[in-house]
Design a protein around this motif. Structure first.
Motif, PDB file in Angstrom:
ATOM      1  N   LEU A   1       1.659   5.730 -21.008  1.00 22.43           N
ATOM      2  CA  LEU A   1       1.952   6.880 -20.147  1.00 22.43           C
ATOM      3  C   LEU A   1       1.314   6.800 -18.759  1.00 22.43           C
ATOM      4  O   LEU A   1       1.427   7.736 -17.975  1.00 22.43           O
ATOM      5  CB  LEU A   1       1.503   8.165 -20.850  1.00 22.43           C
ATOM      6  CG  LEU A   1       2.255   8.472 -22.138  1.00 22.43           C
ATOM      7  CD1 LEU A   1       1.559   9.569 -22.908  1.00 22.43           C
ATOM      8  CD2 LEU A   1       3.700   8.856 -21.828  1.00 22.43           C
ATOM      9  N   GLY A   2       0.647   5.715 -18.448  1.00 21.35           N
ATOM     10  CA  GLY A   2       0.048   5.575 -17.124  1.00 21.35           C
ATOM     11  C   GLY A   2      -1.204   6.396 -16.922  1.00 21.35           C
ATOM     12  O   GLY A   2      -1.511   6.835 -15.818  1.00 21.35           O
ATOM     13  N   VAL A   3      -1.957   6.603 -17.990  1.00 28.24           N
ATOM     14  CA  VAL A   3      -3.207   7.354 -17.937  1.00 28.24           C
ATOM     15  C   VAL A   3      -4.350   6.365 -18.181  1.00 28.24           C
ATOM     16  O   VAL A   3      -4.309   5.583 -19.116  1.00 28.24           O
ATOM     17  CB  VAL A   3      -3.228   8.478 -19.000  1.00 28.24           C
ATOM     18  CG1 VAL A   3      -4.572   9.197 -19.013  1.00 28.24           C
ATOM     19  CG2 VAL A   3      -2.085   9.456 -18.764  1.00 28.24           C
ATOM     20  N   VAL A   4      -5.371   6.418 -17.349  1.00 29.16           N
ATOM     21  CA  VAL A   4      -6.522   5.533 -17.493  1.00 29.16           C
ATOM     22  C   VAL A   4      -7.429   6.091 -18.588  1.00 29.16           C
ATOM     23  O   VAL A   4      -7.671   7.297 -18.644  1.00 29.16           O
ATOM     24  CB  VAL A   4      -7.304   5.434 -16.159  1.00 29.16           C
ATOM     25  CG1 VAL A   4      -8.559   4.591 -16.321  1.00 29.16           C
ATOM     26  CG2 VAL A   4      -6.405   4.891 -15.063  1.00 29.16           C
ATOM     27  N   VAL A   5      -7.916   5.211 -19.442  1.00 26.84           N
ATOM     28  CA  VAL A   5      -8.840   5.608 -20.510  1.00 26.84           C
ATOM     29  C   VAL A   5     -10.180   4.953 -20.229  1.00 26.84           C
ATOM     30  O   VAL A   5     -10.257   3.745 -20.017  1.00 26.84           O
ATOM     31  CB  VAL A   5      -8.327   5.160 -21.894  1.00 26.84           C
ATOM     32  CG1 VAL A   5      -9.349   5.476 -22.979  1.00 26.84           C
ATOM     33  CG2 VAL A   5      -6.992   5.813 -22.201  1.00 26.84           C
ATOM     34  N   ARG A   6     -11.214   5.770 -20.213  1.00 27.93           N
ATOM     35  CA  ARG A   6     -12.565   5.237 -20.028  1.00 27.93           C
ATOM     36  C   ARG A   6     -13.394   5.680 -21.226  1.00 27.93           C
ATOM     37  O   ARG A   6     -13.557   6.869 -21.462  1.00 27.93           O
ATOM     38  CB  ARG A   6     -13.172   5.760 -18.737  1.00 27.93           C
ATOM     39  CG  ARG A   6     -14.560   5.166 -18.487  1.00 27.93           C
ATOM     40  CD  ARG A   6     -15.045   5.426 -17.092  1.00 27.93           C
ATOM     41  NE  ARG A   6     -14.178   4.739 -16.147  1.00 27.93           N
ATOM     42  CZ  ARG A   6     -13.908   5.189 -14.925  1.00 27.93           C
ATOM     43  NH1 ARG A   6     -14.460   6.297 -14.488  1.00 27.93           N
ATOM     44  NH2 ARG A   6     -13.111   4.517 -14.123  1.00 27.93           N
TER      45      ARG A   6
ATOM     46  N   VAL B   1       0.861  -1.178   0.000  1.00 25.18           N
ATOM     47  CA  VAL B   1       0.000   0.000   0.000  1.00 25.18           C
ATOM     48  C   VAL B   1       0.895   1.224   0.000  1.00 25.18           C
ATOM     49  O   VAL B   1       1.790   1.347   0.826  1.00 25.18           O
ATOM     50  CB  VAL B   1      -0.919   0.024   1.251  1.00 25.18           C
ATOM     51  CG1 VAL B   1      -1.739   1.305   1.278  1.00 25.18           C
ATOM     52  CG2 VAL B   1      -1.803  -1.199   1.273  1.00 25.18           C
ATOM     53  N   VAL B   2       0.634   2.104  -0.948  1.00 28.34           N
ATOM     54  CA  VAL B   2       1.399   3.345  -1.028  1.00 28.34           C
ATOM     55  C   VAL B   2       0.509   4.450  -0.484  1.00 28.34           C
ATOM     56  O   VAL B   2      -0.470   4.834  -1.120  1.00 28.34           O
ATOM     57  CB  VAL B   2       1.821   3.662  -2.471  1.00 28.34           C
ATOM     58  CG1 VAL B   2       2.626   4.945  -2.529  1.00 28.34           C
ATOM     59  CG2 VAL B   2       2.597   2.503  -3.070  1.00 28.34           C
ATOM     60  N   PRO B   3       0.813   4.931   0.737  1.00 25.88           N
ATOM     61  CA  PRO B   3      -0.052   5.962   1.313  1.00 25.88           C
ATOM     62  C   PRO B   3       0.006   7.258   0.508  1.00 25.88           C
ATOM     63  O   PRO B   3       1.045   7.642   0.008  1.00 25.88           O
ATOM     64  CB  PRO B   3       0.510   6.160   2.719  1.00 25.88           C
ATOM     65  CG  PRO B   3       1.868   5.581   2.692  1.00 25.88           C
ATOM     66  CD  PRO B   3       1.925   4.598   1.569  1.00 25.88           C
ATOM     67  N   ASN B   4      -1.136   7.880   0.366  1.00 27.55           N
ATOM     68  CA  ASN B   4      -1.259   9.171  -0.300  1.00 27.55           C
ATOM     69  C   ASN B   4      -0.774   9.167  -1.745  1.00 27.55           C
ATOM     70  O   ASN B   4      -0.354  10.185  -2.253  1.00 27.55           O
ATOM     71  CB  ASN B   4      -0.521  10.259   0.488  1.00 27.55           C
ATOM     72  CG  ASN B   4      -1.087  10.420   1.865  1.00 27.55           C
ATOM     73  OD1 ASN B   4      -2.291  10.311   2.061  1.00 27.55           O
ATOM     74  ND2 ASN B   4      -0.222  10.640   2.837  1.00 27.55           N
ATOM     75  N   ALA B   5      -0.782   8.024  -2.398  1.00 26.40           N
ATOM     76  CA  ALA B   5      -0.408   7.982  -3.805  1.00 26.40           C
ATOM     77  C   ALA B   5      -1.522   8.638  -4.607  1.00 26.40           C
ATOM     78  O   ALA B   5      -2.693   8.333  -4.414  1.00 26.40           O
ATOM     79  CB  ALA B   5      -0.214   6.544  -4.266  1.00 26.40           C
ATOM     80  N   PRO B   6      -1.162   9.566  -5.492  1.00 25.05           N
ATOM     81  CA  PRO B   6      -2.207  10.211  -6.282  1.00 25.05           C
ATOM     82  C   PRO B   6      -2.817   9.209  -7.253  1.00 25.05           C
ATOM     83  O   PRO B   6      -2.147   8.307  -7.739  1.00 25.05           O
ATOM     84  CB  PRO B   6      -1.449  11.315  -7.041  1.00 25.05           C
ATOM     85  CG  PRO B   6      -0.036  10.855  -7.076  1.00 25.05           C
ATOM     86  CD  PRO B   6       0.176  10.033  -5.834  1.00 25.05           C
ATOM     87  N   PRO B   7      -4.114   9.352  -7.516  1.00 22.31           N
ATOM     88  CA  PRO B   7      -4.745   8.437  -8.464  1.00 22.31           C
ATOM     89  C   PRO B   7      -4.191   8.673  -9.862  1.00 22.31           C
ATOM     90  O   PRO B   7      -3.727   9.771 -10.182  1.00 22.31           O
ATOM     91  CB  PRO B   7      -6.220   8.807  -8.390  1.00 22.31           C
ATOM     92  CG  PRO B   7      -6.243  10.205  -7.888  1.00 22.31           C
ATOM     93  CD  PRO B   7      -5.025  10.361  -7.005  1.00 22.31           C
ATOM     94  N   ALA B   8      -4.237   7.649 -10.684  1.00 21.31           N
ATOM     95  CA  ALA B   8      -3.795   7.802 -12.071  1.00 21.31           C
ATOM     96  C   ALA B   8      -4.736   8.770 -12.773  1.00 21.31           C
ATOM     97  O   ALA B   8      -5.947   8.738 -12.550  1.00 21.31           O
ATOM     98  CB  ALA B   8      -3.805   6.454 -12.776  1.00 21.31           C
ATOM     99  N   PRO B   9      -4.205   9.646 -13.615  1.00 22.19           N
ATOM    100  CA  PRO B   9      -5.083  10.557 -14.347  1.00 22.19           C
ATOM    101  C   PRO B   9      -5.999   9.777 -15.282  1.00 22.19           C
ATOM    102  O   PRO B   9      -5.663   8.687 -15.738  1.00 22.19           O
ATOM    103  CB  PRO B   9      -4.114  11.447 -15.129  1.00 22.19           C
ATOM    104  CG  PRO B   9      -2.822  10.717 -15.134  1.00 22.19           C
ATOM    105  CD  PRO B   9      -2.801   9.822 -13.948  1.00 22.19           C
ATOM    106  N   LEU B  10      -7.156  10.344 -15.542  1.00 22.07           N
ATOM    107  CA  LEU B  10      -8.177   9.692 -16.357  1.00 22.07           C
ATOM    108  C   LEU B  10      -8.559  10.583 -17.522  1.00 22.07           C
ATOM    109  O   LEU B  10      -8.742  11.790 -17.353  1.00 22.07           O
ATOM    110  CB  LEU B  10      -9.421   9.428 -15.505  1.00 22.07           C
ATOM    111  CG  LEU B  10     -10.680   9.005 -16.239  1.00 22.07           C
ATOM    112  CD1 LEU B  10     -10.548   7.582 -16.765  1.00 22.07           C
ATOM    113  CD2 LEU B  10     -11.888   9.127 -15.331  1.00 22.07           C
ATOM    114  N   VAL B  11      -8.685   9.982 -18.698  1.00 25.87           N
ATOM    115  CA  VAL B  11      -9.216  10.665 -19.869  1.00 25.87           C
ATOM    116  C   VAL B  11     -10.439   9.881 -20.328  1.00 25.87           C
ATOM    117  O   VAL B  11     -10.381   8.666 -20.484  1.00 25.87           O
ATOM    118  CB  VAL B  11      -8.175  10.758 -21.003  1.00 25.87           C
ATOM    119  CG1 VAL B  11      -8.803  11.302 -22.279  1.00 25.87           C
ATOM    120  CG2 VAL B  11      -6.995  11.632 -20.576  1.00 25.87           C
TER     121      VAL B  11
END
Length: 128
Positions: A41-46, A11-21
């Motif tokens: 690039l580590g960006v979530v696509v929905r 568990v990584v405390p306070n890790a920012p969520p992956a950006p979403l497009v």
């Protein structure tokens, strides 16, 4: 494990969520390029349809929403309202850009590189 204990997840405390497009109402080729750039690039696509765009955007706080220009022109106020409430950048893609492979790739790479480097800085002016 052999001693009967269960393995723990890191568990990584306070890790920012992956950006979403969010990609809404776009051709399959554009969605595929978005998924490829997102994975790289580590960006979530929905991907979502236009009926669920408002709810999806409100629930997920995307970095950007990508739509086709002709859909935007159909109901400008609705798209502007959705992205203001998120808040998110609205990226409108012209049919010529979507159909041209090199233009499509340049546009998507610019959006996704921006999302990967500044996912939490609010609304930004990206390509529209």
């Amino acid at each position: 494990m052999e001693d009967g204990t269960k393995p723990r997840k890191a568990v990584v405390p306070n890790a920012p969520p992956a950006p979403l497009v969010i990609v809404a109402g776009c051709p399959a080729e554009l969605v595929a390029v978005c998924r490829e750039a997102g994975a790289r690039l580590g960006v979530v696509v929905r991907e979502c349809d236009l009926r669920s765009l408002r709810a999806t955007s409100a629930a997920s706080q995307p970095y950007a929403v990508i739509v086709m220009e002709e859909l935007y022109r159909f109901d400008r106020e609705a798209f502007d309202s959705i992205t203001r409430q998120a808040p998110a950048s609205l990226v409108r893609v012209d049919r010529r850009e979507a159909d041209d492979e090199s233009a499509r790739r340049l546009l998507v790479d610019a959006v996704f590189e921006s999302a990967a480097t500044e996912p939490s800085s609010g609304i930004r002016s990206i390509l529209t």
